[in-house]
Design an enzyme around this catalytic site. Structure first.
Site, PDB file in Angstrom:
ATOM      1  N   SER A   1      -0.768 -50.584 -54.026  1.00 60.31           N
ATOM      2  CA  SER A   1      -1.464 -51.156 -55.033  1.00 60.31           C
ATOM      3  C   SER A   1      -0.521 -52.494 -55.320  1.00 60.31           C
ATOM      4  CB  SER A   1      -1.697 -50.420 -56.363  1.00 60.31           C
ATOM      5  OG  SER A   1      -2.711 -49.611 -55.857  1.00 60.31           O
TER       6      SER A   1
ATOM      7  N   ARG B   1      -0.988 -56.524 -54.965  1.00 61.71           N
ATOM      8  CA  ARG B   1      -1.242 -57.567 -55.849  1.00 61.71           C
ATOM      9  C   ARG B   1       0.120 -58.440 -55.849  1.00 61.71           C
ATOM     10  NH1 ARG B   1      -3.656 -53.118 -57.290  1.00 61.71           N
ATOM     11  NH2 ARG B   1      -5.235 -52.921 -58.815  1.00 61.71           N
TER      12      ARG B   1
ATOM     13  N   GLY C   1      -9.911 -51.652 -49.161  1.00 60.49           N
ATOM     14  CA  GLY C   1     -10.933 -51.762 -50.359  1.00 60.49           C
ATOM     15  C   GLY C   1     -10.404 -52.567 -51.631  1.00 60.49           C
TER      16      GLY C   1
ATOM     17  N   ARG D   1     -18.542 -49.454 -47.676  1.00 63.66           N
ATOM     18  CA  ARG D   1     -18.190 -49.295 -48.905  1.00 63.66           C
ATOM     19  C   ARG D   1     -19.002 -50.354 -49.685  1.00 63.66           C
ATOM     20  NH1 ARG D   1     -12.124 -48.279 -49.447  1.00 63.66           N
ATOM     21  NH2 ARG D   1     -12.554 -47.522 -51.254  1.00 63.66           N
TER      22      ARG D   1
ATOM     23  N   SER E   1     -12.534 -47.473 -62.487  1.00 59.94           N
ATOM     24  CA  SER E   1     -11.955 -48.379 -61.318  1.00 59.94           C
ATOM     25  C   SER E   1     -11.170 -49.284 -61.426  1.00 59.94           C
ATOM     26  CB  SER E   1     -13.216 -48.742 -60.434  1.00 59.94           C
ATOM     27  OG  SER E   1     -12.739 -49.457 -59.368  1.00 59.94           O
TER      28      SER E   1
ATOM     29  N   GLN F   1      -9.846 -51.191 -59.309  1.00 56.94           N
ATOM     30  CA  GLN F   1     -10.339 -52.290 -58.293  1.00 56.94           C
ATOM     31  C   GLN F   1     -11.214 -53.346 -59.179  1.00 56.94           C
ATOM     32  OE1 GLN F   1     -11.589 -50.795 -54.789  1.00 56.94           O
ATOM     33  NE2 GLN F   1      -9.628 -50.036 -54.176  1.00 56.94           N
TER      34      GLN F   1
ATOM     35  N   ASP G   1      -6.375 -40.757 -55.416  1.00 55.05           N
ATOM     36  CA  ASP G   1      -6.003 -41.006 -54.246  1.00 55.05           C
ATOM     37  C   ASP G   1      -5.674 -39.621 -53.728  1.00 55.05           C
ATOM     38  OD1 ASP G   1      -7.193 -43.242 -53.711  1.00 55.05           O
ATOM     39  OD2 ASP G   1      -5.419 -44.433 -54.212  1.00 55.05           O
TER      40      ASP G   1
ATOM     41  N   LYS H   1     -14.725 -43.577 -51.189  1.00 48.94           N
ATOM     42  CA  LYS H   1     -13.282 -43.998 -50.567  1.00 48.94           C
ATOM     43  C   LYS H   1     -13.417 -44.360 -49.472  1.00 48.94           C
ATOM     44  CE  LYS H   1     -11.242 -43.789 -54.708  1.00 48.94           C
ATOM     45  NZ  LYS H   1     -11.168 -45.047 -55.413  1.00 48.94           N
TER      46      LYS H   1
ATOM     47  N   ARG I   1     -14.612 -38.884 -49.312  1.00 50.55           N
ATOM     48  CA  ARG I   1     -13.308 -37.756 -49.067  1.00 50.55           C
ATOM     49  C   ARG I   1     -13.891 -36.314 -49.697  1.00 50.55           C
ATOM     50  NH1 ARG I   1      -8.693 -41.696 -50.898  1.00 50.55           N
ATOM     51  NH2 ARG I   1      -8.322 -42.457 -48.864  1.00 50.55           N
TER      52      ARG I   1
END
Ligand code: S3P
Length: 447
Positions: free
Chosen positions: A29, A33, A101, A129, A174, A176, A328, A355, A359
């Protein structure tokens, strides 16, 4: 990863104690970024400890196509020279985000408020996705989206140069989606606000501050958060030291816990409180995990983990509220649960269905193939632990964490456990086999 690549089946076998003093790769992550924000900032950002996995390399390529200069020194230090918020250039070819993703959704937020058209695609997993979760709020800024099959990539984003600020309440926990909206707000005149009912990882908030952006975060009465920023902003280059990824540390951690007499030290792990749900859970299960050498670096808490296999794990109920801080980690938690005494109930795993693979289904199928007693009730997964028979072949569905989790399952099972394809591991943990192998884990190519 490329879906046309030849599959590489791999097996793992009962290993006995493992031991080592290791560093897993950089946090995924934070790595994504650092390249994105470096590419939006004025000046050159130096990044050390970057995860050089396929997902992050796809983001590096994406930022280059949008005009940033991204280079790597021989010693693994990366340099990103940004173009400034508002100054991205229109890419002249399709951007392939691979399996990522996080990559595609955050990039969608960035380009949505630039006056450019960007085409994104990805591998077979990413193209299944849902992108509607970002396209919906980003359309409110004025961007337009073209997707196929009810919101799946390939996806075209037609950005706007007259973005209107948005206040958006997340329908799901989320990071994201939260990040995509905030990143669109960077080049929008006025205040963009995201309300999240359950707090999700806050690396975007922390790192934007590190790049000089004023991000306001309020804790709401219901425990959720309201995050806002006022654009357009100017970001200033800021060096980043990427801590190691707790989601990758999870694999050696569980491997040590399920193999009595193991002792593993895992260095420089990101201990952001919104990422430590698995550590809390494993300690509740009786796992012997100690955090040492805790410190702050580039806005994040990091520390070392000392994990031993001296205690047998016991089953517990993992509450739904904890899910965002370990989203995760459920596949590898299911593996720990398979070795724990009694039942472990993992509550409210709906988000696991969207995911890198479904999953919940992939974990259940893998447990089934290896004789582990389990059931799904609604969105809860319940695993009954004990001796793990093993002997099964697990389908990974292009999902790195399914591959690594079931290879860890095999390290204590009666018979070897196989995964149909170890290639996806390269998306987040390229040296997984070597690092685990050096600690004593037994892996063999499956014929
Ligand atoms: C991530 C957020 C999570 C997580 C993903 C990384 C991020 O996804 O599963 O691996 O970097 O923001 P969601 O936001 O969809 O929960």
């Amino acid at each position: 990863m490329s879906s046309s690549q030849t599959k590489r089946p791999l097996s793992s076998a009962k290993t006995g104690p493992i031991s080592g003093d290791i560093r897993v790769p950089g946090d995924k992550s934070i790595s994504h970024r650092s390249l994105m924000f470096g590419g939006l900032a004025i000046g050159t950002t130096k990044v050390t400890g970057l995860l050089e996995g396929e997902d992050v390399l796809a983001t590096a390529d994406a930022m280059r196509k949008l005009g940033a200069t991204v280079t790597r020194d021989d010693d693994g230090t990366w340099h990103v020279t940004g173009v400034g918020v508002g100054a991205l250039r229109e890419p002249d070819s399709v951007i392939d985000m691979g399996n990522a993703g996080t990559g595609i959704r955050l990039m969608a937020g960035i380009v949505a408020t630039h006056p450019i058209t960007t085409f994104f695609t990805g591998d077979a997993s990413l193209c299944k996705r849902p992108m509607g979760r970002v396209a919906d709020p980003l359309s409110e800024f004025g961007a337009q989206f073209i997707t196929r099959d009810r919101g799946r990539p390939p996806m075209a984003v037609i950005g706007t140069d007259e973005a209107k600020p948005v206040t958006y309440t997340l329908p799901m926990a989320s990071a994201q989606v939260k990040s995509a909206v905030m990143l669109a707000g960077l080049n929008t005149t006025g205040t963009t606000t995201v309300i999240e009912p359950k707090p999700s990882r806050d690396h975007t908030e922390r790192m934007l501050r590190h790049f000089g952006v004023d991000v306001d975060v309020k804790v709401n009465d219901d425990g959720g958060r309201t995050v806002s920023l006022t654009g357009p902003v100017e970001m200033k280059a800021a060096d980043i030291v990427v801590p190691t990824d707790p989601s990758s540390a999870a694999f050696p951690m569980v491997a040590a816990l399920i193999n009595p007499d193991s002792r593993v030290i895992i260095r420089d792990v990101c201990l952001n409180p919104l990422r430590t749900g698995l550590i809390t859970t494993l300690i509740e299960m009786g796992g012997d995990i100690t955090i040492t050498n805790e410190r702050e670096e580039a806005g994040e808490t990091i520390g070392d983990l000392v994990v031993t296999g001296k205690n047998r794990l016991k089953g517990i109920v993992v509450p739904a509220e904890r899910a965002p801080s370990m989203i995760d980690e459920y596949p590898v938690l299911a593996v720990a649960a398979a070795y724990a005494d009694g039942e472990t109930r993992m509550c409210d795993l709906e988000e696991l269905r969207v995911k890198e693979s479904d999953r919940l289904a992939a974990v259940a199928a893998g447990l089934e193939a290896n004789g582990v007693i389990h059931r799904i009730e609604g969105d809860d997964l319940i695993v009954t632990g004990g001796v793990v028979p093993g002997g099964g072949m697990v389908e990974t569905h292009l999902d790195h964490r399914i591959a690594m989790s079931f290879l860890v399952l095999g390290l204590g099972a009666e018979k070897p456990v196989s995964v149909d394809d170890a290639n996806p591991i390269a998306t987040s943990f390229p040296n997984f086999e070597k690092l685990m192998g050096d600690m004593g884990a037994k892996f063999a190519l499956h014929s």
